[in-house]
Design a protein around this motif. Structure first.
Motif, PDB file in Angstrom:
ATOM      1  N   ARG A 248       0.826  -1.204   0.000  1.00 30.57           N
ATOM      2  CA  ARG A 248       0.000   0.000   0.000  1.00 30.57           C
ATOM      3  C   ARG A 248       0.863   1.257   0.000  1.00 30.57           C
ATOM      4  NH1 ARG A 248      -4.120  -0.744   4.888  1.00 30.57           N
ATOM      5  NH2 ARG A 248      -4.694   1.352   4.164  1.00 30.57           N
ATOM      6  N   LEU A 249       0.486   2.208  -0.832  1.00 29.58           N
ATOM      7  CA  LEU A 249       1.218   3.469  -0.923  1.00 29.58           C
ATOM      8  C   LEU A 249       1.204   4.215   0.403  1.00 29.58           C
ATOM      9  CD1 LEU A 249       2.707   5.622  -2.598  1.00 29.58           C
ATOM     10  CD2 LEU A 249       0.460   6.508  -3.295  1.00 29.58           C
ATOM     11  N   GLU A 250       0.095   4.122   1.160  1.00 30.90           N
ATOM     12  CA  GLU A 250      -0.020   4.833   2.425  1.00 30.90           C
ATOM     13  C   GLU A 250       1.061   4.416   3.416  1.00 30.90           C
ATOM     14  OE1 GLU A 250      -4.396   3.780   1.385  1.00 30.90           O
ATOM     15  OE2 GLU A 250      -2.363   3.083   0.857  1.00 30.90           O
ATOM     16  N   TYR A 251       1.476   3.154   3.305  1.00 30.78           N
ATOM     17  CA  TYR A 251       2.532   2.639   4.186  1.00 30.78           C
ATOM     18  C   TYR A 251       3.819   3.431   3.997  1.00 30.78           C
ATOM     19  CZ  TYR A 251       6.184  -0.727   5.609  1.00 30.78           C
ATOM     20  OH  TYR A 251       7.279  -1.337   6.149  1.00 30.78           O
ATOM     21  N   TYR A 252       4.214   3.618   2.762  1.00 35.51           N
ATOM     22  CA  TYR A 252       5.468   4.322   2.474  1.00 35.51           C
ATOM     23  C   TYR A 252       5.351   5.811   2.770  1.00 35.51           C
ATOM     24  CZ  TYR A 252       6.648  -0.135   0.477  1.00 35.51           C
ATOM     25  OH  TYR A 252       6.880  -1.470   0.337  1.00 35.51           O
ATOM     26  N   GLU A 253       4.156   6.370   2.645  1.00 32.35           N
ATOM     27  CA  GLU A 253       3.944   7.762   3.011  1.00 32.35           C
ATOM     28  C   GLU A 253       4.086   7.944   4.523  1.00 32.35           C
ATOM     29  OE1 GLU A 253       0.083   8.383   1.362  1.00 32.35           O
ATOM     30  OE2 GLU A 253       0.870   9.127  -0.563  1.00 32.35           O
ATOM     31  N   PHE A 254       3.562   6.968   5.286  1.00 33.93           N
ATOM     32  CA  PHE A 254       3.695   7.027   6.745  1.00 33.93           C
ATOM     33  C   PHE A 254       5.165   6.885   7.141  1.00 33.93           C
ATOM     34  CE2 PHE A 254       3.363   5.947  11.141  1.00 33.93           C
ATOM     35  CZ  PHE A 254       2.165   6.487  11.595  1.00 33.93           C
TER      36      PHE A 254
END
Length: 266
Positions: A248-254
């Motif tokens: 998930r992209l959100e993981y790397y953003e976090f």
């Protein structure tokens, strides 16, 4: 579960002849505050020397506070049972097999104390130990000695031994730092089952320290960023608990947000 207020921990500093006068100690934790509820999973990240491992050892009751307060379930850490600590170097006895190492956990640290030990036969200890090894994918190595196991297998054996004591607080010190990439991901998935309670009692609290930002975000329901003996920020992790999180992209953003905090950005 864990409450720290103004926690200070000092280590004595060696004195050498001819050395200029100065403090007789090195300050590892400097007025640290932390509040962690039961059943949560906290991942602590920060640069080397910031006090991550010292915080873990203080929670385990292994190092005393020089100031402030620290309580686990309203008691000083050294005065309670139910805490299990897994060291970075695994802490397995090299002269005992994997199964024998885990059996020691069954006999040595149950929260119910001697009553549980009296009720549980040696055969039941063996069955429980073997079940834990199987659960963590090390059943095939039950009769092997630590030197005959891979790094990932040794680390999972150490976790199994810790859980054999039926703790309510599990402390992990750099749990995957010595593993290769594939072994690390496999190990992290196993630990995630504990942190998210799919493979553990719902009242189990987990605290781990790591240099690995991605590991912290994968395993922590909250992520604490440390610097110079204090916690700079604690971030709630809404992504926690998804075993496919790395997709998930959100993981790397976090992860990027945590990295920016570590680099000193507001």
């Amino acid at each position: 579960m864990i409450e720290a207020r103004g926690l200070t921990v000092d280590y004595p500093r060696g004195r050498r002849a001819g050395r200029s006068a100065g403090p007789a100690f090195d300050r590892a934790l400097d007025g640290l505050d932390l509040s962690l509820p039961r059943g949560s999973s906290l991942a602590v990240v920060g640069p080397s020397g910031c006090g991550k491992s010292t915080l873990l050892y203080a929670i385990a009751g292994l190092v005393p506070a020089a100031g402030g307060s620290l309580h686990v379930d309203d008691r000083p850490p050294a005065e309670r049972s139910g805490t299990a600590l897994v060291f970075q170097d695994y802490g397995l006895f090299p002269w005992k097999t994997a199964l024998q190492n885990v059996e020691l956990g069954c006999r040595g640290g149950s929260r119910a104390g001697k009553e549980a030990q009296d009720r549980r036969s040696r055969g039941a200890d063996r069955d429980r130990a073997l079940s834990l090894l199987e659960h963590f994918g090390v059943g095939h190595g039950a009769d092997k000695y630590p030197a005959e196991l891979s790094g990932g297998e040794r680390q999972r054996t150490a976790i199994a031994r810790a859980l054999a004591a039926e703790p309510d607080l599990l402390l992990l010190d750099e749990p995957s730092s010595s593993l290769d990439a594939l072994s690390k991901e496999s190990f992290q998935r196993a630990v995630l089952g504990l942190c998210s309670h799919s493979d553990s009692p719902k009242n189990l609290t987990v605290v781990l320290v790591t240099h690995d930002i991605e590991e912290a975000v994968f395993l922590g329901s909250s992520v604490a960023v440390m610097e110079r003996g204090r916690i700079r920020a604690v971030l709630d992790n809404p992504l926690f608990g998804d075993p496919s999180l790395r997709e998930r992209l959100e993981y790397y953003e976090f992860c990027l947000g945590v990295r920016r905090l570590l680099e000193g950005e507001p």
